[in-house]
Write a protein that holds these residues in place. Structure first.
Motif, PDB file in Angstrom:
ATOM      1  N   ASP A 238     -11.857  -6.315  -9.019  1.00  0.00           N
ATOM      2  CA  ASP A 238     -11.416  -5.447 -10.101  1.00  0.00           C
ATOM      3  C   ASP A 238     -12.302  -5.589 -11.331  1.00  0.00           C
ATOM      4  OD1 ASP A 238      -9.580  -3.501 -11.069  1.00  0.00           O
ATOM      5  OD2 ASP A 238      -8.650  -5.036 -12.309  1.00  0.00           O
ATOM      6  N   ASN A 244     -10.341   0.244  -6.473  1.00  0.00           N
ATOM      7  CA  ASN A 244      -9.002   0.604  -6.040  1.00  0.00           C
ATOM      8  C   ASN A 244      -8.575  -0.423  -4.996  1.00  0.00           C
ATOM      9  OD1 ASN A 244      -8.775   3.471  -7.294  1.00  0.00           O
ATOM     10  ND2 ASN A 244     -10.725   3.527  -6.194  1.00  0.00           N
ATOM     11  N   VAL A 246      -5.966  -1.749  -2.166  1.00  0.00           N
ATOM     12  CA  VAL A 246      -4.981  -1.196  -1.241  1.00  0.00           C
ATOM     13  C   VAL A 246      -4.628  -2.251  -0.201  1.00  0.00           C
ATOM     14  CG1 VAL A 246      -4.450   0.704   0.322  1.00  0.00           C
ATOM     15  CG2 VAL A 246      -6.092   1.053  -1.528  1.00  0.00           C
ATOM     16  N   ARG A 284     -14.437   1.049  -3.962  1.00  0.00           N
ATOM     17  CA  ARG A 284     -15.114   1.448  -5.191  1.00  0.00           C
ATOM     18  C   ARG A 284     -14.910   2.935  -5.464  1.00  0.00           C
ATOM     19  NH1 ARG A 284     -15.731  -3.192  -7.819  1.00  0.00           N
ATOM     20  NH2 ARG A 284     -16.835  -4.765  -6.589  1.00  0.00           N
ATOM     21  N   PRO A 285     -14.842   3.319  -6.740  1.00  0.00           N
ATOM     22  CA  PRO A 285     -14.614   4.736  -7.076  1.00  0.00           C
ATOM     23  C   PRO A 285     -15.651   5.681  -6.488  1.00  0.00           C
ATOM     24  CG  PRO A 285     -14.263   3.353  -9.003  1.00  0.00           C
ATOM     25  CD  PRO A 285     -14.828   2.457  -7.935  1.00  0.00           C
ATOM     26  N   ALA A 316      -8.549  11.355 -11.118  1.00  0.00           N
ATOM     27  CA  ALA A 316      -7.345  10.549 -10.937  1.00  0.00           C
ATOM     28  C   ALA A 316      -6.572  11.198  -9.798  1.00  0.00           C
ATOM     29  CB  ALA A 316      -6.512  10.522 -12.208  1.00  0.00           C
ATOM     30  N   GLU A 318      -3.451  11.057  -6.751  1.00  0.00           N
ATOM     31  CA  GLU A 318      -2.145  10.539  -6.360  1.00  0.00           C
ATOM     32  C   GLU A 318      -2.025  10.558  -4.842  1.00  0.00           C
ATOM     33  OE1 GLU A 318       0.532  13.196  -8.278  1.00  0.00           O
ATOM     34  OE2 GLU A 318       0.484  12.150 -10.202  1.00  0.00           O
ATOM     35  N   GLU A 323      -2.023   5.356  -6.925  1.00  0.00           N
ATOM     36  CA  GLU A 323      -3.076   6.118  -7.592  1.00  0.00           C
ATOM     37  C   GLU A 323      -4.463   5.588  -7.224  1.00  0.00           C
ATOM     38  OE1 GLU A 323      -2.580   6.503 -11.776  1.00  0.00           O
ATOM     39  OE2 GLU A 323      -0.836   7.818 -11.597  1.00  0.00           O
ATOM     40  N   PHE A 324      -5.404   6.513  -7.141  1.00  0.00           N
ATOM     41  CA  PHE A 324      -6.805   6.167  -6.898  1.00  0.00           C
ATOM     42  C   PHE A 324      -7.653   6.735  -8.031  1.00  0.00           C
ATOM     43  CE2 PHE A 324      -5.131   5.580  -2.708  1.00  0.00           C
ATOM     44  CZ  PHE A 324      -5.959   4.645  -2.095  1.00  0.00           C
ATOM     45  N   PHE A 325      -8.735   6.017  -8.332  1.00  0.00           N
ATOM     46  CA  PHE A 325      -9.716   6.490  -9.300  1.00  0.00           C
ATOM     47  C   PHE A 325     -11.003   6.731  -8.535  1.00  0.00           C
ATOM     48  CE2 PHE A 325     -13.209   5.176 -12.264  1.00  0.00           C
ATOM     49  CZ  PHE A 325     -13.158   6.294 -13.093  1.00  0.00           C
ATOM     50  N   ALA A 326     -11.577   7.922  -8.658  1.00  0.00           N
ATOM     51  CA  ALA A 326     -12.772   8.277  -7.896  1.00  0.00           C
ATOM     52  C   ALA A 326     -13.835   8.859  -8.817  1.00  0.00           C
ATOM     53  CB  ALA A 326     -12.423   9.285  -6.800  1.00  0.00           C
ATOM     54  N   THR A 350     -16.749  -0.233   0.340  1.00  0.00           N
ATOM     55  CA  THR A 350     -15.457  -0.874   0.549  1.00  0.00           C
ATOM     56  C   THR A 350     -15.651  -2.335   0.932  1.00  0.00           C
ATOM     57  OG1 THR A 350     -15.427  -0.218   2.883  1.00  0.00           O
ATOM     58  CG2 THR A 350     -14.376   1.271   1.300  1.00  0.00           C
TER      59      THR A 350
END
Length: 355
Positions: A238, A244, A246, A284-285, A316, A318, A323-326, A350
């Motif tokens: 992080d 992200n 999971v 990673r985004p 952002a 859903e 939530e994911f940030f890309a 990843t």
């Protein structure tokens, strides 16, 4: 007069620093090889600046040993160590000229005034400030003042050059230029440097090795690529570049790849020797791609927010997994907010990390 450099390595052996009941650095061991730039990276209060100050001799060691150039300097005063520090505040004397500021540290060296000034002039030439000798610090930009501070450290010809958040007072564009200049100078002179920052991008850009600290200990150390692509745990994943996270379960392993189930979706990630089958997957985004076609298979997501930032788009997203940030550099094909899509994951971005 030429500036000579003699790169000396730095080694910490089980070093601890306590302030009463508070342990600021706890049993830390690492090495900075001669001629390399090693960055101490971490959040505020993690112990990185205290570690730097123990190298400089500005903080005493509560336990363990500090070596510079193979010599035990644990008990040596700061003035007896072959180190120089570039401070966050620059610490220039406002009433002195640029030349006088650079030459100031040489006054106790026994050099003649002319030799001191010649060496200071050479230091300014090395950092690209030849011709600025007669100016006052107030007549310089922030970046130029930082160069003066670097020149002042260089003329002392230290075995180790220390940087304490050197770019934090500069704007973003100048900070990018100065970090490149510092890296180029360090490499061209073969200087051993230890660099403290909380800026992950800065650390990735300048370092041969990054030491990530958290809560007074080392969380992980390695090359910038190692830490970015193979983070050891949740904190490092992080903190270095953002990820992200999971929950996943390993289904199979083959030829350096692991098939992992995340919420009913199977993805391939680089394998690593983790004992448990239940793992965290750090994504990673920039490892997320969006597919809006009806027949696409993968993790179903909904675009909650789209932010245009010139060189890339931030999304952002859903999903049932949270939530994911890309990040997507294809700005010409931005996906609008409210759109349903499928997220796919590129395995190079990843990693499996311990929970």
């Amino acid at each position: 007069m030429t500036i000579h450099t003699k790169a000396g390595g730095v080694e910490f052996r089980n070093v601890t620093r306590r302030y009463g009941a508070v342990t600021a650095v706890n049993n830390v061991s690492f090495t900075a090889d001669p001629g390399t730039l090693v960055t101490l990276l971490g959040p505020s209060g993690c112990g990185k600046t205290t570690t730097l100050r123990m190298i400089a001799g500005l903080e005493t060691v509560s336990g363990g040993q500090v070596f510079i150039g193979g010599k035990d300097v644990t008990l040596l005063h700061a003035t007896d160590r072959s180190v120089a520090m570039v401070f966050q505040s620059y610490a220039l004397f406002p009433h002195m000229t640029v030349l006088q500021n650079v030459a100031f540290g040489l006054e106790m060296s026994g050099m003649s005034r002319q030799d001191r000034e010649d060496k200071a002039s050479e230091g300014l030439r090395v950092v690209g400030l030849a011709g600025y000798e007669k100016r006052l610090p107030s007549e310089l930009s922030g970046g130029q003042q930082q160069r003066v501070a670097v020149a002042r450290a260089l003329v002392l010809e230290p075995e180790v050059l220390l940087f304490d958040e050197p770019l934090s007072n500069l704007d973003a564009k100048l900070r990018r230029r100065m970090r490149d200049d510092i890296r180029d100078l360090q490499q061209s002179l073969g200087l051993t440097s230890v660099y403290v920052t909380h800026d992950q991008e800065e650390a990735l850009a300048v370092s041969d090795k990054i030491i990530v600290m958290n809560r007074a200990v080392i969380a992980q150390e390695g090359s910038p690529r190692d830490l970015y692509e193979r983070p050891a745990d949740r904190f490092v994943a992080d903190f270095i570049g953002g990820a992200n996270l999971v929950e996943g379960r390993i289904l199979s392993r083959d030829s350096g790849k692991a098939k992992v189930d995340i919420g009913g979706v199977e993805i391939l990630v680089p394998d690593r020797p983790l004992d448990a089958e239940d793992v965290l997957v750090a994504i990673r985004p920039n490892a997320i791609t969006l597919d809006t076609s009806d027949e696409a298979a993968g993790l179903r997501v909904k675009v909650r927010k789209t932010v245009y930032l010139g060189s890339h788009i931030e999304y952002a997203l859903e999903s049932d997994l949270g939530e994911f940030f890309a990040i997507d550099h294809n700005v010409a094909a931005a996906v609008k907010p409210g759109t349903s899509a499928v997220a796919r994951f590129i395995d190079r971005g990843t990693a499996m990390v311990s929970r």
